[in-house]
Scaffold this motif. Structure first.
Motif, mmCIF file in Angstrom:
data_model
loop_
_atom_site.group_PDB
_atom_site.id
_atom_site.type_symbol
_atom_site.label_atom_id
_atom_site.label_comp_id
_atom_site.label_asym_id
_atom_site.label_seq_id
_atom_site.Cartn_x
_atom_site.Cartn_y
_atom_site.Cartn_z
ATOM 1 N N ASN A 5 17.152 6.753 4.956
ATOM 2 C CA ASN A 5 18.302 5.870 4.856
ATOM 3 C C ASN A 5 17.807 4.485 4.469
ATOM 4 O O ASN A 5 16.938 3.915 5.144
ATOM 5 C CB ASN A 5 19.058 5.802 6.186
ATOM 6 N N VAL A 6 18.345 3.959 3.389
ATOM 7 C CA VAL A 6 17.926 2.650 2.883
ATOM 8 C C VAL A 6 19.158 1.774 2.732
ATOM 9 O O VAL A 6 20.161 2.190 2.143
ATOM 10 C CB VAL A 6 17.203 2.767 1.517
ATOM 11 N N ALA A 7 19.079 0.561 3.271
ATOM 12 C CA ALA A 7 20.182 -0.391 3.189
ATOM 13 C C ALA A 7 19.824 -1.514 2.223
ATOM 14 O O ALA A 7 18.683 -1.982 2.191
ATOM 15 C CB ALA A 7 20.490 -0.970 4.567
ATOM 16 N N PHE A 8 20.806 -1.939 1.447
ATOM 17 C CA PHE A 8 20.624 -3.034 0.493
ATOM 18 C C PHE A 8 21.636 -4.126 0.824
ATOM 19 O O PHE A 8 22.839 -3.851 0.914
ATOM 20 C CB PHE A 8 20.827 -2.535 -0.940
ATOM 21 N N ILE A 9 21.157 -5.346 1.002
ATOM 22 C CA ILE A 9 22.022 -6.477 1.331
ATOM 23 C C ILE A 9 21.881 -7.537 0.251
ATOM 24 O O ILE A 9 20.773 -7.978 -0.071
ATOM 25 C CB ILE A 9 21.676 -7.058 2.716
ATOM 26 N N ASP A 10 23.001 -7.935 -0.309
ATOM 27 C CA ASP A 10 23.067 -8.944 -1.369
ATOM 28 C C ASP A 10 23.750 -10.183 -0.792
ATOM 29 O O ASP A 10 24.953 -10.162 -0.499
ATOM 30 C CB ASP A 10 23.854 -8.370 -2.558
ATOM 31 N N ILE A 11 22.989 -11.270 -0.615
ATOM 32 C CA ILE A 11 23.519 -12.501 -0.041
ATOM 33 C C ILE A 11 23.888 -13.437 -1.184
ATOM 34 O O ILE A 11 23.032 -14.118 -1.764
ATOM 35 C CB ILE A 11 22.501 -13.165 0.903
ATOM 36 N N ILE A 77 16.526 -3.745 2.498
ATOM 37 C CA ILE A 77 16.102 -4.624 1.405
ATOM 38 C C ILE A 77 17.176 -5.686 1.219
ATOM 39 O O ILE A 77 18.328 -5.361 0.919
ATOM 40 C CB ILE A 77 15.891 -3.826 0.114
ATOM 41 N N ALA A 78 16.808 -6.937 1.417
ATOM 42 C CA ALA A 78 17.782 -8.027 1.354
ATOM 43 C C ALA A 78 17.333 -9.081 0.352
ATOM 44 O O ALA A 78 16.184 -9.533 0.397
ATOM 45 C CB ALA A 78 17.959 -8.661 2.738
ATOM 46 N N VAL A 79 18.233 -9.459 -0.542
ATOM 47 C CA VAL A 79 17.931 -10.499 -1.527
ATOM 48 C C VAL A 79 19.025 -11.556 -1.475
ATOM 49 O O VAL A 79 20.147 -11.306 -1.022
ATOM 50 C CB VAL A 79 17.803 -9.936 -2.959
ATOM 51 N N ALA A 80 18.680 -12.748 -1.951
ATOM 52 C CA ALA A 80 19.634 -13.851 -1.997
ATOM 53 C C ALA A 80 19.656 -14.426 -3.404
ATOM 54 O O ALA A 80 18.632 -14.430 -4.098
ATOM 55 C CB ALA A 80 19.257 -14.929 -0.980
ATOM 56 N N THR A 81 20.819 -14.932 -3.799
ATOM 57 C CA THR A 81 20.983 -15.377 -5.183
ATOM 58 C C THR A 81 21.199 -16.889 -5.273
ATOM 59 O O THR A 81 20.536 -17.659 -4.596
ATOM 60 C CB THR A 81 22.110 -14.586 -5.862
#
Length: 518
Positions: A5-11, A77-81
Protein backbone atom coordinates in the motif's frame (compact mmCIF):
# COMPACT_ATOMS: atom_id res chain seq x y z
CA UNK A 1 7.04 -7.69 -5.60
CA UNK A 2 4.29 -8.47 -3.06
CA UNK A 3 1.29 -6.22 -2.58
CA UNK A 4 2.19 -2.88 -1.03
CA UNK A 5 0.00 0.00 0.00
CA UNK A 6 1.50 3.30 -1.11
CA UNK A 7 0.09 6.74 -0.32
CA UNK A 8 0.78 9.88 -2.34
CA UNK A 9 0.21 13.34 -0.86
CA UNK A 10 0.28 16.49 -2.99
CA UNK A 11 0.56 19.69 -0.91
CA UNK A 12 -0.58 22.43 -3.26
CA UNK A 13 -1.04 26.16 -2.86
CA UNK A 14 -4.82 25.85 -2.53
CA UNK A 15 -5.60 22.19 -1.88
CA UNK A 16 -3.96 19.11 -0.39
CA UNK A 17 -4.72 15.77 -2.00
CA UNK A 18 -4.26 12.16 -0.95
CA UNK A 19 -4.17 9.13 -3.24
CA UNK A 20 -3.99 5.78 -1.44
CA UNK A 21 -3.17 2.80 -3.65
CA UNK A 22 -2.29 -0.89 -3.59
CA UNK A 23 0.49 -1.66 -6.05
CA UNK A 24 1.88 -4.90 -7.38
CA UNK A 25 2.13 -5.72 -11.07
CA UNK A 26 -0.62 -3.15 -11.48
CA UNK A 27 -2.38 -0.82 -9.06
CA UNK A 28 -5.72 -0.34 -7.34
CA UNK A 29 -6.95 2.98 -5.96
CA UNK A 30 -8.13 2.49 -2.38
CA UNK A 31 -9.04 6.07 -1.53
CA UNK A 32 -8.89 9.62 -2.88
CA UNK A 33 -9.19 12.62 -0.59
CA UNK A 34 -8.97 16.38 -1.10
CA UNK A 35 -9.12 19.26 1.37
CA UNK A 36 -8.75 22.99 0.83
CA UNK A 37 -5.90 24.40 2.91
CA UNK A 38 -5.24 27.75 1.23
CA UNK A 39 -1.58 27.31 2.11
CA UNK A 40 -0.59 30.20 -0.17
CA UNK A 41 -3.10 32.62 1.33
CA UNK A 42 -1.30 35.83 2.29
CA UNK A 43 2.07 34.52 1.08
CA UNK A 44 2.74 36.24 -2.20
CA UNK A 45 3.18 39.88 -1.11
CA UNK A 46 6.25 39.09 1.05
CA UNK A 47 7.07 35.47 0.26
CA UNK A 48 6.19 34.11 3.70
CA UNK A 49 3.78 31.31 4.52
CA UNK A 50 1.34 32.57 7.14
CA UNK A 51 0.97 30.79 10.48
CA UNK A 52 -2.76 30.19 10.11
CA UNK A 53 -2.23 28.72 6.63
CA UNK A 54 0.59 26.45 7.85
CA UNK A 55 -1.57 25.28 10.76
CA UNK A 56 -4.39 24.37 8.37
CA UNK A 57 -1.99 22.46 6.14
CA UNK A 58 -0.47 20.61 9.09
CA UNK A 59 -3.90 19.59 10.36
CA UNK A 60 -4.92 18.21 6.95
CA UNK A 61 -1.59 16.44 6.43
CA UNK A 62 -1.85 14.87 9.88
CA UNK A 63 -5.31 13.57 9.03
CA UNK A 64 -4.14 12.19 5.68
CA UNK A 65 -1.04 10.59 7.21
CA UNK A 66 -3.14 8.92 9.90
CA UNK A 67 -5.56 7.69 7.24
CA UNK A 68 -2.68 6.23 5.22
CA UNK A 69 -1.18 4.51 8.25
CA UNK A 70 -4.58 3.18 9.32
CA UNK A 71 -4.75 1.57 5.88
CA UNK A 72 -1.32 0.00 6.48
CA UNK A 73 0.56 2.15 4.00
CA UNK A 74 4.06 0.75 3.53
CA UNK A 75 5.25 4.04 2.07
CA UNK A 76 3.99 7.63 2.08
CA UNK A 77 5.36 9.89 -0.65
CA UNK A 78 4.64 13.57 -0.06
CA UNK A 79 5.60 16.50 -2.28
CA UNK A 80 4.92 20.23 -2.10
CA UNK A 81 4.53 22.68 -4.96
CA UNK A 82 4.46 26.42 -5.62
CA UNK A 83 3.57 27.92 -2.23
CA UNK A 84 6.15 25.83 -0.40
CA UNK A 85 8.98 25.94 -2.91
CA UNK A 86 8.85 29.74 -3.12
CA UNK A 87 8.42 30.47 0.59
CA UNK A 88 11.25 32.15 2.48
CA UNK A 89 10.23 30.14 5.55
CA UNK A 90 10.00 26.87 3.61
CA UNK A 91 12.39 24.99 5.87
CA UNK A 92 10.51 26.00 9.02
CA UNK A 93 7.28 24.69 7.47
CA UNK A 94 8.89 21.41 6.42
CA UNK A 95 10.29 20.92 9.93
CA UNK A 96 6.85 21.60 11.39
CA UNK A 97 5.30 19.01 9.07
CA UNK A 98 7.92 16.45 10.03
CA UNK A 99 7.43 17.08 13.74
CA UNK A 100 3.63 17.17 13.74
CA UNK A 101 2.79 14.57 11.08
CA UNK A 102 5.87 12.41 10.68
CA UNK A 103 5.89 13.20 6.96
CA UNK A 104 9.12 13.85 5.09
CA UNK A 105 7.81 16.32 2.51
CA UNK A 106 9.86 17.12 -0.59
CA UNK A 107 9.31 20.37 -2.52
CA UNK A 108 9.58 19.95 -6.30
CA UNK A 109 10.37 22.40 -9.09
CA UNK A 110 7.75 23.85 -11.39
CA UNK A 111 8.98 21.81 -14.36
CA UNK A 112 8.92 18.60 -12.29
CA UNK A 113 5.37 19.49 -11.29
CA UNK A 114 4.53 19.91 -14.99
CA UNK A 115 6.08 16.53 -15.82
CA UNK A 116 4.08 14.76 -13.11
CA UNK A 117 0.86 16.44 -14.25
CA UNK A 118 1.56 15.24 -17.79
CA UNK A 119 2.14 11.68 -16.56
CA UNK A 120 -1.03 11.72 -14.50
CA UNK A 121 -3.30 13.00 -17.26
CA UNK A 122 -1.83 11.28 -20.33
CA UNK A 123 -2.04 7.83 -18.73
CA UNK A 124 -5.76 8.26 -18.13
CA UNK A 125 -6.81 9.25 -21.66
CA UNK A 126 -6.62 7.77 -25.14
CA UNK A 127 -4.77 10.08 -27.51
CA UNK A 128 -4.03 7.60 -30.31
CA UNK A 129 -1.68 9.50 -32.65
CA UNK A 130 -2.73 12.96 -31.50
CA UNK A 131 -0.67 15.56 -29.70
CA UNK A 132 -2.31 17.45 -26.83
CA UNK A 133 -1.91 20.62 -24.82
CA UNK A 134 -2.26 20.05 -21.08
CA UNK A 135 -3.12 22.93 -18.72
CA UNK A 136 -3.26 22.76 -14.94
CA UNK A 137 -4.17 25.97 -13.08
CA UNK A 138 -3.17 25.75 -9.44
CA UNK A 139 -3.23 28.26 -6.65
CA UNK A 140 0.31 29.52 -7.18
CA UNK A 141 1.37 28.34 -10.63
CA UNK A 142 0.00 27.20 -13.95
CA UNK A 143 1.65 24.28 -15.73
CA UNK A 144 1.37 23.99 -19.52
CA UNK A 145 2.63 20.94 -21.38
CA UNK A 146 2.60 19.75 -24.98
CA UNK A 147 2.92 16.02 -25.54
CA UNK A 148 1.53 12.86 -27.01
CA UNK A 149 1.01 9.45 -25.43
CA UNK A 150 4.72 8.63 -25.66
CA UNK A 151 6.50 11.76 -24.52
CA UNK A 152 6.25 15.43 -23.66
CA UNK A 153 7.75 17.97 -26.05
CA UNK A 154 7.54 21.10 -23.94
CA UNK A 155 7.12 21.76 -20.23
CA UNK A 156 6.26 25.18 -18.81
CA UNK A 157 5.59 26.37 -15.27
CA UNK A 158 4.16 29.88 -15.12
CA UNK A 159 4.04 32.00 -11.98
CA UNK A 160 0.33 32.43 -12.52
CA UNK A 161 -2.19 30.86 -10.18
CA UNK A 162 -5.67 31.60 -8.88
CA UNK A 163 -4.51 32.59 -5.38
CA UNK A 164 -1.44 34.45 -6.64
CA UNK A 165 -3.58 36.39 -9.16
CA UNK A 166 -6.19 37.18 -6.51
CA UNK A 167 -3.45 38.64 -4.31
CA UNK A 168 -2.04 40.61 -7.24
CA UNK A 169 -5.42 42.24 -7.89
CA UNK A 170 -6.69 42.42 -4.31
CA UNK A 171 -7.12 46.19 -4.77
CA UNK A 172 -10.12 45.45 -6.99
CA UNK A 173 -12.00 44.64 -3.78
CA UNK A 174 -14.94 42.26 -3.31
CA UNK A 175 -17.37 43.94 -5.68
CA UNK A 176 -18.15 43.24 -9.33
CA UNK A 177 -15.21 43.29 -11.75
CA UNK A 178 -15.44 45.75 -14.63
CA UNK A 179 -14.42 44.87 -18.17
CA UNK A 180 -11.41 47.19 -17.77
CA UNK A 181 -10.32 45.40 -14.62
CA UNK A 182 -10.74 41.99 -16.21
CA UNK A 183 -8.68 43.21 -19.16
CA UNK A 184 -5.92 44.19 -16.71
CA UNK A 185 -5.90 40.59 -15.45
CA UNK A 186 -5.59 39.27 -18.98
CA UNK A 187 -2.80 41.72 -19.78
CA UNK A 188 -0.97 40.55 -16.67
CA UNK A 189 -1.28 36.94 -17.81
CA UNK A 190 0.02 37.81 -21.28
CA UNK A 191 2.98 39.76 -19.96
CA UNK A 192 3.91 37.02 -17.50
CA UNK A 193 3.65 34.22 -20.07
CA UNK A 194 5.01 35.89 -23.21
CA UNK A 195 8.20 33.82 -23.52
CA UNK A 196 6.50 30.57 -22.58
CA UNK A 197 3.81 31.21 -25.18
CA UNK A 198 6.46 31.60 -27.86
CA UNK A 199 7.93 28.21 -26.93
CA UNK A 200 4.52 26.53 -26.80
CA UNK A 201 3.60 27.79 -30.26
CA UNK A 202 6.57 25.90 -31.67
CA UNK A 203 4.74 22.63 -30.84
CA UNK A 204 1.39 22.34 -32.67
CA UNK A 205 -1.29 20.31 -30.90
CA UNK A 206 -4.58 18.72 -31.89
CA UNK A 207 -6.65 19.11 -28.71
CA UNK A 208 -6.43 20.41 -25.15
CA UNK A 209 -6.96 18.93 -21.68
CA UNK A 210 -7.48 20.88 -18.47
CA UNK A 211 -6.97 19.67 -14.92
CA UNK A 212 -7.16 21.19 -11.44
CA UNK A 213 -9.99 22.50 -9.29
CA UNK A 214 -10.19 25.83 -11.11
CA UNK A 215 -10.82 24.30 -14.54
CA UNK A 216 -13.11 21.62 -13.15
CA UNK A 217 -15.19 24.23 -11.33
CA UNK A 218 -15.43 26.45 -14.40
CA UNK A 219 -16.73 23.41 -16.27
CA UNK A 220 -19.25 22.74 -13.50
CA UNK A 221 -20.60 26.30 -13.73
CA UNK A 222 -20.72 26.20 -17.52
CA UNK A 223 -22.73 22.96 -17.61
CA UNK A 224 -25.25 24.37 -15.13
CA UNK A 225 -25.55 27.64 -17.08
CA UNK A 226 -25.79 26.20 -20.58
CA UNK A 227 -26.99 22.60 -20.18
CA UNK A 228 -28.79 22.89 -16.81
CA UNK A 229 -27.20 19.70 -15.53
CA UNK A 230 -24.13 18.55 -13.64
CA UNK A 231 -20.91 18.17 -15.59
CA UNK A 232 -20.18 14.67 -16.91
CA UNK A 233 -16.86 13.03 -17.62
CA UNK A 234 -17.03 13.43 -21.41
CA UNK A 235 -18.02 17.12 -21.33
CA UNK A 236 -15.79 19.79 -22.85
CA UNK A 237 -15.64 23.46 -21.94
CA UNK A 238 -16.07 25.63 -25.03
CA UNK A 239 -14.59 29.10 -25.37
CA UNK A 240 -17.97 30.79 -25.79
CA UNK A 241 -19.23 29.01 -22.66
CA UNK A 242 -16.21 30.15 -20.69
CA UNK A 243 -16.76 33.72 -21.86
CA UNK A 244 -20.38 33.52 -20.73
CA UNK A 245 -19.31 32.22 -17.32
CA UNK A 246 -16.71 34.99 -16.99
CA UNK A 247 -19.21 37.71 -17.88
CA UNK A 248 -21.70 36.40 -15.30
CA UNK A 249 -19.14 35.97 -12.52
CA UNK A 250 -17.61 39.40 -13.13
CA UNK A 251 -21.04 41.04 -12.83
CA UNK A 252 -21.40 39.80 -9.26
CA UNK A 253 -19.70 40.70 -5.98
CA UNK A 254 -17.78 37.90 -4.28
CA UNK A 255 -20.63 37.01 -1.90
CA UNK A 256 -23.02 36.57 -4.81
CA UNK A 257 -20.47 34.62 -6.86
CA UNK A 258 -20.44 32.01 -4.10
CA UNK A 259 -24.13 31.35 -4.76
CA UNK A 260 -23.80 30.73 -8.50
CA UNK A 261 -25.12 27.30 -9.41
CA UNK A 262 -22.28 24.80 -9.85
CA UNK A 263 -19.59 26.87 -8.13
CA UNK A 264 -17.52 25.62 -5.23
CA UNK A 265 -18.29 28.46 -2.83
CA UNK A 266 -14.79 28.26 -1.35
CA UNK A 267 -13.45 29.39 -4.74
CA UNK A 268 -15.68 32.44 -5.02
CA UNK A 269 -12.82 34.88 -4.42
CA UNK A 270 -10.32 33.19 -6.76
CA UNK A 271 -12.48 31.80 -9.58
CA UNK A 272 -12.33 34.95 -11.77
CA UNK A 273 -8.52 35.29 -11.59
CA UNK A 274 -8.27 31.58 -12.43
CA UNK A 275 -10.72 32.00 -15.32
CA UNK A 276 -8.64 34.91 -16.66
CA UNK A 277 -5.64 32.59 -16.94
CA UNK A 278 -7.54 29.91 -18.86
CA UNK A 279 -9.41 32.43 -21.01
CA UNK A 280 -6.19 34.18 -22.06
CA UNK A 281 -4.42 30.92 -22.87
CA UNK A 282 -7.33 29.76 -25.02
CA UNK A 283 -7.44 33.03 -26.93
CA UNK A 284 -3.70 33.40 -27.45
CA UNK A 285 -2.99 29.76 -28.29
CA UNK A 286 -5.99 29.56 -30.59
CA UNK A 287 -8.09 26.65 -29.33
CA UNK A 288 -11.85 26.77 -28.81
CA UNK A 289 -12.53 23.94 -26.39
CA UNK A 290 -10.82 22.06 -23.61
CA UNK A 291 -11.51 18.56 -22.29
CA UNK A 292 -11.77 18.44 -18.50
CA UNK A 293 -10.09 15.67 -16.53
CA UNK A 294 -10.02 14.93 -12.82
CA UNK A 295 -6.57 13.36 -13.14
CA UNK A 296 -3.59 15.51 -12.19
CA UNK A 297 -0.33 15.46 -10.27
CA UNK A 298 -1.15 12.89 -7.62
CA UNK A 299 -1.91 10.34 -10.36
CA UNK A 300 1.37 11.42 -11.96
CA UNK A 301 3.17 10.64 -8.70
CA UNK A 302 1.68 7.15 -8.85
CA UNK A 303 2.69 6.60 -12.50
CA UNK A 304 6.19 7.90 -11.76
CA UNK A 305 6.43 5.42 -8.86
CA UNK A 306 5.36 2.55 -11.12
CA UNK A 307 7.91 3.57 -13.76
CA UNK A 308 10.75 3.70 -11.23
CA UNK A 309 9.87 0.26 -9.91
CA UNK A 310 9.14 -1.31 -13.31
CA UNK A 311 5.53 -2.08 -12.39
CA UNK A 312 2.25 -2.04 -14.26
CA UNK A 313 3.93 -2.21 -17.65
CA UNK A 314 5.44 1.23 -17.12
CA UNK A 315 9.10 0.88 -17.99
CA UNK A 316 11.71 3.13 -19.53
CA UNK A 317 15.05 2.08 -21.00
CA UNK A 318 16.54 5.29 -19.65
CA UNK A 319 14.87 6.86 -16.61
CA UNK A 320 13.67 10.44 -16.82
CA UNK A 321 16.15 11.27 -14.07
CA UNK A 322 19.17 9.94 -15.90
CA UNK A 323 17.99 11.36 -19.21
CA UNK A 324 17.71 14.78 -17.59
CA UNK A 325 21.21 14.49 -16.10
CA UNK A 326 22.71 13.39 -19.40
CA UNK A 327 21.05 16.25 -21.27
CA UNK A 328 22.55 18.75 -18.83
CA UNK A 329 26.00 17.16 -19.10
CA UNK A 330 25.94 17.30 -22.90
CA UNK A 331 24.54 20.83 -22.91
CA UNK A 332 27.46 21.97 -20.75
CA UNK A 333 29.89 20.16 -23.08
CA UNK A 334 31.21 17.92 -20.31
CA UNK A 335 34.16 15.59 -20.94
CA UNK A 336 31.87 12.56 -21.14
CA UNK A 337 34.54 9.79 -21.16
CA UNK A 338 35.94 11.27 -17.96
CA UNK A 339 32.47 11.71 -16.46
CA UNK A 340 31.54 8.10 -17.21
CA UNK A 341 34.83 6.79 -15.81
CA UNK A 342 34.52 8.79 -12.59
CA UNK A 343 30.92 7.61 -12.17
CA UNK A 344 31.94 4.00 -12.74
CA UNK A 345 34.76 4.23 -10.20
CA UNK A 346 32.61 6.10 -7.68
CA UNK A 347 29.89 3.44 -7.78
CA UNK A 348 32.42 0.64 -7.36
CA UNK A 349 33.91 2.45 -4.37
CA UNK A 350 30.41 3.02 -2.96
CA UNK A 351 29.43 -0.66 -3.25
CA UNK A 352 32.69 -2.03 -1.87
CA UNK A 353 32.72 0.52 0.96
CA UNK A 354 29.30 -0.78 2.01
CA UNK A 355 30.56 -4.37 1.91
CA UNK A 356 33.55 -3.31 4.02
CA UNK A 357 31.22 -1.84 6.62
CA UNK A 358 32.19 1.78 6.01
CA UNK A 359 28.64 3.03 5.44
CA UNK A 360 25.03 1.85 5.47
CA UNK A 361 23.63 4.09 2.74
CA UNK A 362 21.28 2.55 0.21
CA UNK A 363 20.27 2.55 -3.44
CA UNK A 364 18.82 6.05 -3.44
CA UNK A 365 22.08 7.61 -2.29
CA UNK A 366 24.01 5.45 -4.76
CA UNK A 367 21.95 6.85 -7.62
CA UNK A 368 22.58 10.43 -6.49
CA UNK A 369 26.33 9.74 -6.33
CA UNK A 370 26.24 8.53 -9.93
CA UNK A 371 24.56 11.73 -11.10
CA UNK A 372 26.92 13.93 -9.08
CA UNK A 373 29.86 12.12 -10.68
CA UNK A 374 28.49 12.65 -14.17
CA UNK A 375 27.92 16.36 -13.51
CA UNK A 376 30.83 17.22 -11.20
CA UNK A 377 32.89 19.03 -13.85
CA UNK A 378 30.16 20.81 -15.84
CA UNK A 379 31.14 24.12 -14.25
CA UNK A 380 34.22 24.16 -16.49
CA UNK A 381 31.80 25.31 -19.20
CA UNK A 382 31.79 28.69 -17.42
CA UNK A 383 35.36 28.75 -16.10
CA UNK A 384 37.90 26.27 -14.80
CA UNK A 385 38.81 28.36 -11.76
CA UNK A 386 36.42 27.54 -8.94
CA UNK A 387 34.52 25.28 -11.33
CA UNK A 388 33.07 23.24 -8.47
CA UNK A 389 31.04 26.34 -7.49
CA UNK A 390 29.90 26.78 -11.09
CA UNK A 391 28.86 23.11 -11.22
CA UNK A 392 26.86 23.59 -8.03
CA UNK A 393 25.08 26.62 -9.48
CA UNK A 394 24.28 24.93 -12.79
CA UNK A 395 22.88 21.82 -11.11
CA UNK A 396 20.76 23.88 -8.73
CA UNK A 397 19.28 25.96 -11.54
CA UNK A 398 18.88 23.41 -14.33
CA UNK A 399 15.36 22.22 -13.36
CA UNK A 400 16.43 18.57 -13.49
CA UNK A 401 13.36 16.40 -14.02
CA UNK A 402 12.42 13.49 -11.80
CA UNK A 403 14.02 14.91 -8.66
CA UNK A 404 12.74 16.72 -5.62
CA UNK A 405 14.60 19.74 -4.28
CA UNK A 406 16.37 17.78 -1.52
CA UNK A 407 17.81 15.34 -4.05
CA UNK A 408 19.02 18.17 -6.26
CA UNK A 409 20.63 19.78 -3.20
CA UNK A 410 22.52 16.55 -2.48
CA UNK A 411 23.73 16.15 -6.07
CA UNK A 412 24.80 19.79 -6.26
CA UNK A 413 26.57 19.78 -2.88
CA UNK A 414 28.36 16.49 -3.60
CA UNK A 415 29.58 18.00 -6.85
CA UNK A 416 30.68 21.18 -5.07
CA UNK A 417 32.79 19.28 -2.55
CA UNK A 418 34.54 17.07 -5.10
CA UNK A 419 37.57 19.35 -4.84
CA UNK A 420 39.22 21.92 -2.57
CA UNK A 421 36.80 22.17 0.35
CA UNK A 422 35.68 19.65 2.95
CA UNK A 423 31.91 19.69 3.59
CA UNK A 424 31.36 21.46 6.88
CA UNK A 425 29.55 24.40 8.43
CA UNK A 426 30.40 27.76 7.00
CA UNK A 427 30.09 26.67 3.38
CA UNK A 428 26.77 27.71 1.89
CA UNK A 429 26.14 24.49 -0.12
CA UNK A 430 26.56 22.49 3.11
CA UNK A 431 24.60 24.84 5.37
CA UNK A 432 21.68 24.84 2.90
CA UNK A 433 21.26 21.06 3.19
CA UNK A 434 18.65 19.45 5.39
CA UNK A 435 20.40 18.24 8.54
CA UNK A 436 19.69 14.60 7.68
CA UNK A 437 21.39 15.04 4.29
CA UNK A 438 24.66 16.46 5.59
CA UNK A 439 26.28 13.11 6.60
CA UNK A 440 25.22 11.70 3.21
CA UNK A 441 27.00 14.48 1.34
CA UNK A 442 30.13 13.99 3.43
CA UNK A 443 30.26 10.29 2.52
CA UNK A 444 29.38 10.78 -1.15
CA UNK A 445 31.79 13.65 -1.65
CA UNK A 446 34.86 11.79 -0.34
CA UNK A 447 34.05 8.81 -2.58
CA UNK A 448 33.68 11.21 -5.52
CA UNK A 449 37.00 12.85 -4.60
CA UNK A 450 38.79 9.50 -4.65
CA UNK A 451 37.13 8.48 -7.92
CA UNK A 452 38.16 11.81 -9.46
CA UNK A 453 41.75 11.31 -8.23
CA UNK A 454 41.83 7.87 -9.86
CA UNK A 455 41.13 9.49 -13.24
CA UNK A 456 43.15 12.61 -12.58
CA UNK A 457 44.71 12.58 -16.05
CA UNK A 458 41.37 11.96 -17.84
CA UNK A 459 42.98 8.99 -19.61
CA UNK A 460 41.11 6.05 -18.07
CA UNK A 461 44.35 4.54 -16.75
CA UNK A 462 42.62 2.93 -13.74
CA UNK A 463 40.25 0.26 -14.99
CA UNK A 464 38.73 -0.72 -11.68
CA UNK A 465 39.00 0.14 -7.98
CA UNK A 466 37.37 -1.19 -4.83
CA UNK A 467 37.75 -1.28 -1.06
CA UNK A 468 38.39 -4.38 1.00
CA UNK A 469 38.40 -4.60 4.80
CA UNK A 470 41.89 -5.19 6.24
CA UNK A 471 41.00 -5.23 9.95
CA UNK A 472 41.63 -2.82 12.82
CA UNK A 473 39.86 0.14 11.17
CA UNK A 474 41.89 -0.26 8.00
CA UNK A 475 40.83 -0.90 4.44
CA UNK A 476 42.77 -1.57 1.30
CA UNK A 477 41.99 0.31 -1.89
CA UNK A 478 42.61 -2.20 -4.66
CA UNK A 479 43.51 -0.53 -7.95
CA UNK A 480 43.54 -2.38 -11.24
CA UNK A 481 45.59 -0.73 -13.98
CA UNK A 482 47.85 -1.88 -16.78
CA UNK A 483 49.72 1.42 -16.86
CA UNK A 484 51.72 3.56 -14.49
CA UNK A 485 49.28 5.30 -12.12
CA UNK A 486 51.85 7.46 -10.33
CA UNK A 487 49.87 10.66 -10.96
CA UNK A 488 46.72 9.08 -9.56
CA UNK A 489 48.62 7.65 -6.58
CA UNK A 490 49.98 11.06 -5.72
CA UNK A 491 46.49 12.56 -5.70
CA UNK A 492 45.08 9.92 -3.34
CA UNK A 493 47.24 11.11 -0.48
CA UNK A 494 45.26 14.35 -0.31
CA UNK A 495 42.13 12.48 0.75
CA UNK A 496 43.34 10.23 3.54
CA UNK A 497 42.57 12.63 6.38
CA UNK A 498 39.05 13.38 5.11
CA UNK A 499 38.39 9.67 4.56
CA UNK A 500 39.35 8.88 8.15
CA UNK A 501 37.27 11.76 9.48
CA UNK A 502 34.16 10.50 7.68
CA UNK A 503 34.50 6.72 7.86
CA UNK A 504 36.75 6.30 10.91
CA UNK A 505 39.18 4.16 8.92
CA UNK A 506 42.40 4.62 7.01
CA UNK A 507 42.89 3.29 3.50
CA UNK A 508 45.98 1.95 1.78
CA UNK A 509 46.17 1.68 -2.04
CA UNK A 510 47.40 -1.68 -3.27
CA UNK A 511 48.05 -2.90 -6.78
CA UNK A 512 49.86 -5.56 -8.74
CA UNK A 513 51.76 -2.79 -10.50
CA UNK A 514 55.14 -1.77 -9.03
CA UNK A 515 53.92 1.77 -8.30
CA UNK A 516 53.11 2.17 -4.62
CA UNK A 517 51.90 4.93 -2.33
CA UNK A 518 53.89 4.74 0.88
Amino acid sequence: MSDQNVAFIDIGTNSIRLLLTRVNKSYTVLSEQKEVARLGEGEFPDGLLQKAAMDRAVMICREFAEMARANRADEIIAVATSATREAKNKNAFLRLLRKETGLDVHPISGLEEARLIYLGVVNGIHLEQQRALFIDIGGGSTEVIVGDHQQHYNLESLKLGAIRMAAQFAHFGDGPISSEQYQQMQDYVRNSAVRAMERIRQHPFDLAYGSSGTIENLGDIAMQMFAERPREREDVLKLEQLEGVVAHLCSLPVKQRGKVKGINSRRADIIVPGAAILHTLMLDLGFNEIHITDRAMREGMLIDYLIRHGLGGFEESLSVRKRSVMQLAHKMQADMPHAYKVAELALSLYDSAAEAGLHSLGGDERELLEYAAILHDIGIFLAYDNHQAHSHYLIQNADLLGFDEDEIDIIAATSYFHRKYFPRRGYAPYDALEREAQPTVKALSILLRIAEALDRGHKGIVHHAYFEAAGDKRVELHIESEADWQLEAWGLGNHRAAFKRIFGSTFKPVSGHPTRLN
